[in-house]
Design a protein around this motif. Structure first.
Motif, PDB file in Angstrom:
ATOM      1  N   TYR A 165       0.921  -1.183   0.052  1.00 47.52           N
ATOM      2  CA  TYR A 165      -0.019  -0.033   0.101  1.00 47.52           C
ATOM      3  C   TYR A 165       1.008   1.442   0.200  1.00 47.52           C
ATOM      4  O   TYR A 165       0.497   2.053  -0.894  1.00 47.52           O
ATOM      5  CB  TYR A 165      -1.036  -0.013   1.271  1.00 47.52           C
ATOM      6  CG  TYR A 165      -1.780   1.092   1.357  1.00 47.52           C
ATOM      7  CD1 TYR A 165      -2.325   1.895   0.416  1.00 47.52           C
ATOM      8  CD2 TYR A 165      -1.705   1.865   2.652  1.00 47.52           C
ATOM      9  CE1 TYR A 165      -3.194   3.092   0.675  1.00 47.52           C
ATOM     10  CE2 TYR A 165      -2.254   3.002   2.934  1.00 47.52           C
ATOM     11  CZ  TYR A 165      -3.108   3.488   2.034  1.00 47.52           C
ATOM     12  OH  TYR A 165      -3.760   4.599   2.015  1.00 47.52           O
ATOM     13  N   ASN A 185      -4.869  -6.049  -2.592  1.00 52.21           N
ATOM     14  CA  ASN A 185      -4.795  -4.608  -2.107  1.00 52.21           C
ATOM     15  C   ASN A 185      -6.038  -4.173  -3.333  1.00 52.21           C
ATOM     16  O   ASN A 185      -6.394  -4.405  -3.998  1.00 52.21           O
ATOM     17  CB  ASN A 185      -3.575  -3.813  -2.398  1.00 52.21           C
ATOM     18  CG  ASN A 185      -3.001  -4.060  -3.577  1.00 52.21           C
ATOM     19  OD1 ASN A 185      -3.550  -3.317  -4.611  1.00 52.21           O
ATOM     20  ND2 ASN A 185      -1.959  -4.235  -4.054  1.00 52.21           N
ATOM     21  N   ALA A 186      -6.413  -2.937  -2.613  1.00 50.48           N
ATOM     22  CA  ALA A 186      -7.548  -2.255  -3.150  1.00 50.48           C
ATOM     23  C   ALA A 186      -7.242  -1.744  -4.368  1.00 50.48           C
ATOM     24  O   ALA A 186      -8.103  -1.553  -5.376  1.00 50.48           O
ATOM     25  CB  ALA A 186      -7.999  -1.036  -2.267  1.00 50.48           C
ATOM     26  N   ARG A 191     -10.800  -1.484  -6.135  1.00 54.61           N
ATOM     27  CA  ARG A 191     -11.733  -1.205  -5.027  1.00 54.61           C
ATOM     28  C   ARG A 191     -11.186   0.032  -4.249  1.00 54.61           C
ATOM     29  O   ARG A 191     -10.928  -0.101  -3.045  1.00 54.61           O
ATOM     30  CB  ARG A 191     -11.964  -2.539  -4.202  1.00 54.61           C
ATOM     31  CG  ARG A 191     -12.499  -3.433  -4.961  1.00 54.61           C
ATOM     32  CD  ARG A 191     -12.667  -4.742  -4.283  1.00 54.61           C
ATOM     33  NE  ARG A 191     -13.707  -5.812  -4.776  1.00 54.61           N
ATOM     34  CZ  ARG A 191     -13.205  -6.770  -5.626  1.00 54.61           C
ATOM     35  NH1 ARG A 191     -12.153  -6.539  -6.339  1.00 54.61           N
ATOM     36  NH2 ARG A 191     -14.199  -7.497  -6.065  1.00 54.61           N
ATOM     37  N   SER A 194     -12.343   1.245  -0.802  1.00 57.90           N
ATOM     38  CA  SER A 194     -12.217   0.518   0.548  1.00 57.90           C
ATOM     39  C   SER A 194     -11.243   1.281   1.601  1.00 57.90           C
ATOM     40  O   SER A 194     -10.302   1.809   0.970  1.00 57.90           O
ATOM     41  CB  SER A 194     -11.989  -0.759   0.263  1.00 57.90           C
ATOM     42  OG  SER A 194     -11.799  -1.754   1.238  1.00 57.90           O
ATOM     43  N   LYS A 197      -6.932  -1.070   2.607  1.00 55.45           N
ATOM     44  CA  LYS A 197      -6.064  -0.839   1.420  1.00 55.45           C
ATOM     45  C   LYS A 197      -5.129  -2.186   1.130  1.00 55.45           C
ATOM     46  O   LYS A 197      -4.741  -2.318  -0.015  1.00 55.45           O
ATOM     47  CB  LYS A 197      -5.000   0.348   1.750  1.00 55.45           C
ATOM     48  CG  LYS A 197      -5.849   1.528   1.999  1.00 55.45           C
ATOM     49  CD  LYS A 197      -6.655   1.710   0.816  1.00 55.45           C
ATOM     50  CE  LYS A 197      -7.499   3.051   0.890  1.00 55.45           C
ATOM     51  NZ  LYS A 197      -8.379   3.166  -0.363  1.00 55.45           N
ATOM     52  N   GLN A 198      -4.938  -3.028   2.218  1.00 54.00           N
ATOM     53  CA  GLN A 198      -4.320  -4.436   1.652  1.00 54.00           C
ATOM     54  C   GLN A 198      -4.806  -5.422   2.871  1.00 54.00           C
ATOM     55  O   GLN A 198      -5.020  -5.185   3.891  1.00 54.00           O
ATOM     56  CB  GLN A 198      -2.790  -4.183   1.846  1.00 54.00           C
ATOM     57  CG  GLN A 198      -2.184  -5.432   1.700  1.00 54.00           C
ATOM     58  CD  GLN A 198      -0.454  -5.294   1.747  1.00 54.00           C
ATOM     59  OE1 GLN A 198      -0.032  -4.535   0.769  1.00 54.00           O
ATOM     60  NE2 GLN A 198      -0.056  -6.086   2.497  1.00 54.00           N
ATOM     61  N   LEU A 217     -12.276  -6.532   1.335  1.00 52.71           N
ATOM     62  CA  LEU A 217     -12.123  -5.054   0.740  1.00 52.71           C
ATOM     63  C   LEU A 217     -13.711  -4.523   0.504  1.00 52.71           C
ATOM     64  O   LEU A 217     -13.937  -3.506   0.497  1.00 52.71           O
ATOM     65  CB  LEU A 217     -11.493  -5.414  -0.531  1.00 52.71           C
ATOM     66  CG  LEU A 217     -10.003  -5.544  -0.449  1.00 52.71           C
ATOM     67  CD1 LEU A 217      -9.481  -5.747  -1.965  1.00 52.71           C
ATOM     68  CD2 LEU A 217      -9.158  -4.617   0.439  1.00 52.71           C
ATOM     69  N   ASN A 218     -14.465  -5.354   0.253  1.00 56.77           N
ATOM     70  CA  ASN A 218     -15.971  -5.081  -0.038  1.00 56.77           C
ATOM     71  C   ASN A 218     -16.545  -4.488   0.960  1.00 56.77           C
ATOM     72  O   ASN A 218     -17.273  -3.713   1.009  1.00 56.77           O
ATOM     73  CB  ASN A 218     -16.577  -5.914  -0.922  1.00 56.77           C
ATOM     74  CG  ASN A 218     -16.263  -6.356  -2.338  1.00 56.77           C
ATOM     75  OD1 ASN A 218     -15.536  -5.442  -2.930  1.00 56.77           O
ATOM     76  ND2 ASN A 218     -16.432  -7.460  -2.852  1.00 56.77           N
ATOM     77  N   ASP A 239      -5.572  -0.688   7.159  1.00 60.87           N
ATOM     78  CA  ASP A 239      -6.639  -0.009   7.143  1.00 60.87           C
ATOM     79  C   ASP A 239      -6.009   1.558   7.225  1.00 60.87           C
ATOM     80  O   ASP A 239      -4.934   1.817   7.515  1.00 60.87           O
ATOM     81  CB  ASP A 239      -7.430   0.193   8.285  1.00 60.87           C
ATOM     82  CG  ASP A 239      -8.702   1.000   8.275  1.00 60.87           C
ATOM     83  OD1 ASP A 239      -9.633   0.832   7.903  1.00 60.87           O
ATOM     84  OD2 ASP A 239      -8.454   2.250   9.054  1.00 60.87           O
TER      85      ASP A 239
END
Length: 258
Positions: A165, A185-186, A191, A194, A197-198, A217-218, A239
């Motif tokens: 990230y 990762n996002a 994504r 989100s 991030k990872q 992630l979702n 996060d």
């Protein structure tokens, strides 16, 4: 102990590394072991290419594209297609809809295909080698990692998880004596919204690890932390506000990463 590795490329994966650990007691049979191992890796390459023919979104004649265009015959005539479709439905149910290959009403199993493929070849070609001279196996395929070691063995596969990230350092070092690990990762999964991030998940099967990683992630951090506890998940996440959070069998631990 001696490690033997083979690297192959397929249409499905950019790079695959398959490694086995052989006991010292079999040093005189090493040529035979290497020959058998090379033959197995070629079978694995062929199987991965076969799976790509079924599920590639880039091939207009693939079964998944035919299904998207209204042809339902793959559901009845392809065992691989049936297996992944069933897994997709189960994954949506198990994750409370946070992993949803049917999002928007169109079937898209692309998040599942690679990890399901690794599960398939590992069970068919690799795990059965764990007896006699082979005491450890690992396959790494585009960041998807599955391992196994012989029963009563003290062997572990060291797996490093880095911070993709921020481009920072080492997040965690795991010692796996079996099971799989997947990191997403996002950004690469598109994504970006989100808060997570990872996310790395450890599970018995890499398809399950992928399912929960994408679900996390979702779901976002708050909802996924509850799922971690409910489903007793293991892994580590980043996060954007809270930083690094590790978790093992559902229990959280906040980490300070240098």
């Amino acid at each position: 102990m001696k490690i033997i590795s083979e690297t192959i490329q397929t249409a499905l994966f950019q790079q695959i590394k398959i490694s086995i650990i052989v006991s010292d007691m079999t040093i005189n049979n090493m040529a035979d072991i290497k020959g058998k191992f090379t033959m197995i890796t070629q079978h694995i390459k062929a199987r991965f290419n076969q799976i790509d023919q079924v599920f590639s979104l880039q091939k207009s004649a693939s079964l998944v594209n035919r299904f998207k265009n209204g042809d339902t015959r793959p559901l009845f005539h392809s065992h691989d297609f049936q297996a992944v479709y069933s897994l997709a439905r189960t994954s949506k149910e198990v994750t409370d809809g946070y992993f949803d290959p049917f999002d928007g009403g169109r079937y898209n199993p692309s998040d599942l295909i690679k990890s399901w493929a690794v599960d398939q070849v590992f069970a068919r070609y690799l795990k059965t080698l764990i007896n006699g001279p082979v005491v450890g196996i690992m396959i790494e395929a585009d960041g998807i990692i599955q391992t196994a070691v012989a029963k009563n063995s003290r062997l572990h596969w060291p797996i490093l998880v880095h911070d993709s990230y921020t481009g920072g350092g080492l997040l965690e070092k795991y010692q796996l004596a079996g099971g799989g690990i997947v990191t997403v990762n996002a950004q690469t999964t598109k994504r970006m919204q989100s808060a997570i991030k990872q996310l790395t998940i450890i599970s018995d099967r890499v398809s399950d690890a992928t399912m929960w990683a994408i679900a996390g992630l979702n779901a976002g951090t708050n909802r996924f932390l509850r799922l971690i506890n409910q489903k007793r998940l293991s892994g580590i996440l980043i996060d954007r506000a809270l930083g690094v959070i590790g978790f093992e069998s559902g229990k959280l631990r906040y980490k300070q990463v240098s």
